[in-house]
Design a protein around this motif. Structure first.
Motif, PDB file in Angstrom:
ATOM      1  N   GLU A 107      39.492  37.190  40.281  1.00  0.00           N
ATOM      2  CA  GLU A 107      39.599  38.495  40.938  1.00  0.00           C
ATOM      3  C   GLU A 107      39.836  38.349  42.438  1.00  0.00           C
ATOM      4  O   GLU A 107      40.687  39.037  43.016  1.00  0.00           O
ATOM      5  CB  GLU A 107      38.341  39.315  40.691  1.00  0.00           C
ATOM      6  N   LYS A 108      39.103  37.452  43.066  1.00  0.00           N
ATOM      7  CA  LYS A 108      39.203  37.339  44.517  1.00  0.00           C
ATOM      8  C   LYS A 108      40.523  36.699  44.955  1.00  0.00           C
ATOM      9  O   LYS A 108      41.065  37.056  46.001  1.00  0.00           O
ATOM     10  CB  LYS A 108      38.003  36.576  45.063  1.00  0.00           C
ATOM     11  N   LEU A 109      41.046  35.797  44.155  1.00  0.00           N
ATOM     12  CA  LEU A 109      42.352  35.237  44.482  1.00  0.00           C
ATOM     13  C   LEU A 109      43.425  36.320  44.382  1.00  0.00           C
ATOM     14  O   LEU A 109      44.308  36.422  45.253  1.00  0.00           O
ATOM     15  CB  LEU A 109      42.687  34.065  43.553  1.00  0.00           C
ATOM     16  N   ALA A 110      43.350  37.142  43.351  1.00  0.00           N
ATOM     17  CA  ALA A 110      44.319  38.234  43.201  1.00  0.00           C
ATOM     18  C   ALA A 110      44.246  39.188  44.391  1.00  0.00           C
ATOM     19  O   ALA A 110      45.281  39.621  44.922  1.00  0.00           O
ATOM     20  CB  ALA A 110      44.067  38.980  41.896  1.00  0.00           C
ATOM     21  N   LEU A 111      43.034  39.517  44.834  1.00  0.00           N
ATOM     22  CA  LEU A 111      42.887  40.421  45.974  1.00  0.00           C
ATOM     23  C   LEU A 111      43.397  39.771  47.258  1.00  0.00           C
ATOM     24  O   LEU A 111      44.098  40.408  48.054  1.00  0.00           O
ATOM     25  CB  LEU A 111      41.425  40.838  46.136  1.00  0.00           C
ATOM     26  N   LEU A 112      43.074  38.498  47.476  1.00  0.00           N
ATOM     27  CA  LEU A 112      43.534  37.805  48.679  1.00  0.00           C
ATOM     28  C   LEU A 112      45.062  37.790  48.745  1.00  0.00           C
ATOM     29  O   LEU A 112      45.654  38.039  49.801  1.00  0.00           O
ATOM     30  CB  LEU A 112      42.988  36.378  48.701  1.00  0.00           C
ATOM     31  N   LEU A 113      45.713  37.520  47.630  1.00  0.00           N
ATOM     32  CA  LEU A 113      47.173  37.482  47.609  1.00  0.00           C
ATOM     33  C   LEU A 113      47.761  38.871  47.859  1.00  0.00           C
ATOM     34  O   LEU A 113      48.799  39.007  48.518  1.00  0.00           O
ATOM     35  CB  LEU A 113      47.663  36.920  46.273  1.00  0.00           C
ATOM     36  N   LYS A 114      47.103  39.893  47.358  1.00  0.00           N
ATOM     37  CA  LYS A 114      47.569  41.265  47.580  1.00  0.00           C
ATOM     38  C   LYS A 114      47.435  41.651  49.053  1.00  0.00           C
ATOM     39  O   LYS A 114      48.345  42.230  49.649  1.00  0.00           O
ATOM     40  CB  LYS A 114      46.770  42.230  46.701  1.00  0.00           C
ATOM     41  N   ILE A 115      46.300  41.305  49.656  1.00  0.00           N
ATOM     42  CA  ILE A 115      46.099  41.566  51.087  1.00  0.00           C
ATOM     43  C   ILE A 115      47.163  40.851  51.911  1.00  0.00           C
ATOM     44  O   ILE A 115      47.699  41.383  52.887  1.00  0.00           O
ATOM     45  CB  ILE A 115      44.696  41.100  51.529  1.00  0.00           C
ATOM     46  N   TRP A 130      42.966  49.188  45.796  1.00  0.00           N
ATOM     47  CA  TRP A 130      42.536  48.113  44.892  1.00  0.00           C
ATOM     48  C   TRP A 130      41.160  48.431  44.322  1.00  0.00           C
ATOM     49  O   TRP A 130      40.296  48.981  45.021  1.00  0.00           O
ATOM     50  CB  TRP A 130      42.489  46.789  45.663  1.00  0.00           C
ATOM     51  N   LYS A 131      40.975  48.069  43.060  1.00  0.00           N
ATOM     52  CA  LYS A 131      39.671  48.251  42.436  1.00  0.00           C
ATOM     53  C   LYS A 131      39.390  47.064  41.535  1.00  0.00           C
ATOM     54  O   LYS A 131      40.241  46.673  40.718  1.00  0.00           O
ATOM     55  CB  LYS A 131      39.636  49.544  41.622  1.00  0.00           C
ATOM     56  N   GLY A 132      38.207  46.483  41.688  1.00  0.00           N
ATOM     57  CA  GLY A 132      37.816  45.343  40.873  1.00  0.00           C
ATOM     58  C   GLY A 132      36.382  45.461  40.411  1.00  0.00           C
ATOM     59  O   GLY A 132      35.770  46.527  40.505  1.00  0.00           O
ATOM     60  N   GLU A 180      35.633  49.361  46.002  1.00  0.00           N
ATOM     61  CA  GLU A 180      37.030  49.746  45.916  1.00  0.00           C
ATOM     62  C   GLU A 180      37.638  49.911  47.309  1.00  0.00           C
ATOM     63  O   GLU A 180      36.960  50.277  48.270  1.00  0.00           O
ATOM     64  CB  GLU A 180      37.108  51.087  45.166  1.00  0.00           C
ATOM     65  N   LEU A 181      38.932  49.645  47.398  1.00  0.00           N
ATOM     66  CA  LEU A 181      39.686  49.852  48.638  1.00  0.00           C
ATOM     67  C   LEU A 181      40.684  50.982  48.408  1.00  0.00           C
ATOM     68  O   LEU A 181      41.487  50.923  47.466  1.00  0.00           O
ATOM     69  CB  LEU A 181      40.426  48.570  49.036  1.00  0.00           C
TER      70      LEU A 181
END
Length: 343
Positions: free
Chosen positions: A134-142, A150-152, A157-158
């Motif tokens: 999850e955190k890798l996906a969010l980091l790449l999106k940022i 974004w929601k995980g 949530e962002l």
């Protein structure tokens, strides 16, 4: 092929078990990075640990300090423990380093082979794999989107949230560190991310199937081979004489292997293991200029490397030994490797 140095910030521990102060070691590390830049090495990486035998828990702070005393060397974590970090803050910190250093910052993400950060920051080890995914996906999106929704599962949530500041070219280069698991290799290849393989034991040739698998997956997902990057991180120390540097380093290296091994059920580390590692087929690059050049070139030929990282402070060699090793790497080994690769 880029040539550089990785560290974990090992503290020196004497025969009485007395541990060097973190304050002293941190000041030494900055001097060492400054020398790396002066002798023309390509990059520096520092790891994250939360243990009494390591000085560095926040790579970003070390790298920010290093950015002010260097001019050319790339500055990276090696690694940031993404699973127990906040990707938003991690991006902000490294974007800030990138701004201070005029675009020289990189981020290397890993799951962490040491687990102290999980209870320290309130994470459950049962979520080890899910947290990283999850955190890798969010980091790449940022890294791609200044404003995001974004929601995980593991963080709030962002909603239409800007993540600032942005890196010099908006997005950072993000490497991933992998050990020996095909799942990690597949993920990196699927996402098109550059990979750093940690080869710290046994015979490097045993890793060849993983390198081949990474390249196969990378190509299968249609990523640009002109952007293909792969490196190795190997325990290293350089000196004037093979025997002299081996005899100096063995007590320090074996002591650290045993400190780590006690918590992991390893058998006591033996000189025969160390000598096998130094052998031409082993995973330790510890020796003089010619021996080290030969082994680095062999690694490049075997794996098609674009980056070689000498992990140089395992067990806490003295500051003088580190400075000598850095000098030899930058002024003797690196030039010979570069000349050989141009042929």
């Amino acid at each position: 092929m880029e040539l550089g140095i990785g560290m974990f910030g090992d503290l020196q521990i004497n025969a009485k078990g007395e541990i060097q102060s973190a304050q002293q070691r941190l000041q030494e590390i900055i001097e060492e990075i400054k020398l790396m830049d002066e002798v023309g090495l390509d990059f520096y990486g520092i790891g994250e640990h939360h243990r009494p035998d390591y000085a560095v828990s926040s790579p970003e702070i070390i790298l920010a300090a290093a950015a002010t005393v260097t001019k050319n060397i790339k500055l990276s974590s090696a690694v940031s423990v993404l699973s127990s970090s906040d990707p938003v803050k991690l991006y902000q910190n490294f974007a800030t380093i990138d701004l201070i250093s005029n675009g020289r910052a990189e981020l290397m993400a890993g799951r962490g082979s040491f687990i102290e950060s999980f209870p320290l920051f309130g994470y459950n080890l049962q979520d080890y794999d899910e947290l990283y995914e999850e955190k890798l996906a969010l980091l790449l999106k940022i890294n791609k989107e200044p404003k995001l929704n974004w929601k995980g599962k593991f963080r709030p949530e962002l909603v239409n949230q800007e993540v600032l500041p942005r890196a010099v070219n908006d997005n950072l280069k993000i490497w991933v560190a992998v050990g020996g698991t095909p799942e990690s290799v597949e993920r990196a290849g699927r996402l098109g991310l550059p990979v750093m393989f940690a080869i710290i034991g046994g015979q490097p040739i045993q890793f060849k199937p993983l390198f081949d698998y990474y390249k196969k997956v990378y190509q299968a997902y249609g990523h640009d081979m002109n952007k293909f990057e792969v490196g190795v991180h190997m325990h290293s120390l350089f000196g004037e004489s093979n025997q002299e540097i081996a005899d100096y380093y063995y007590p320090l290296y074996s002591a650290q292997m045993n400190r780590i091994g006690r918590s992991r059920g390893w058998a006591p580390y033996q000189r025969s293991q160390f000598d096998a590692g130094i052998d031409k087929n082993g995973a330790l690059i510890i020796g003089d200029t010619n021996q080290s050049v030969d082994k680095i070139l062999a690694m490049q030929e075997t794996f098609g490397l674009t980056r070689f990282s000498a992990h140089m402070d395992v067990g806490g060699p003295s500051h003088a030994a580190m400075m000598k090793s850095i000098e030899i790497f930058g002024t003797q080994i690196a030039p010979k490797v570069r000349v050989a690769l141009k042929k």
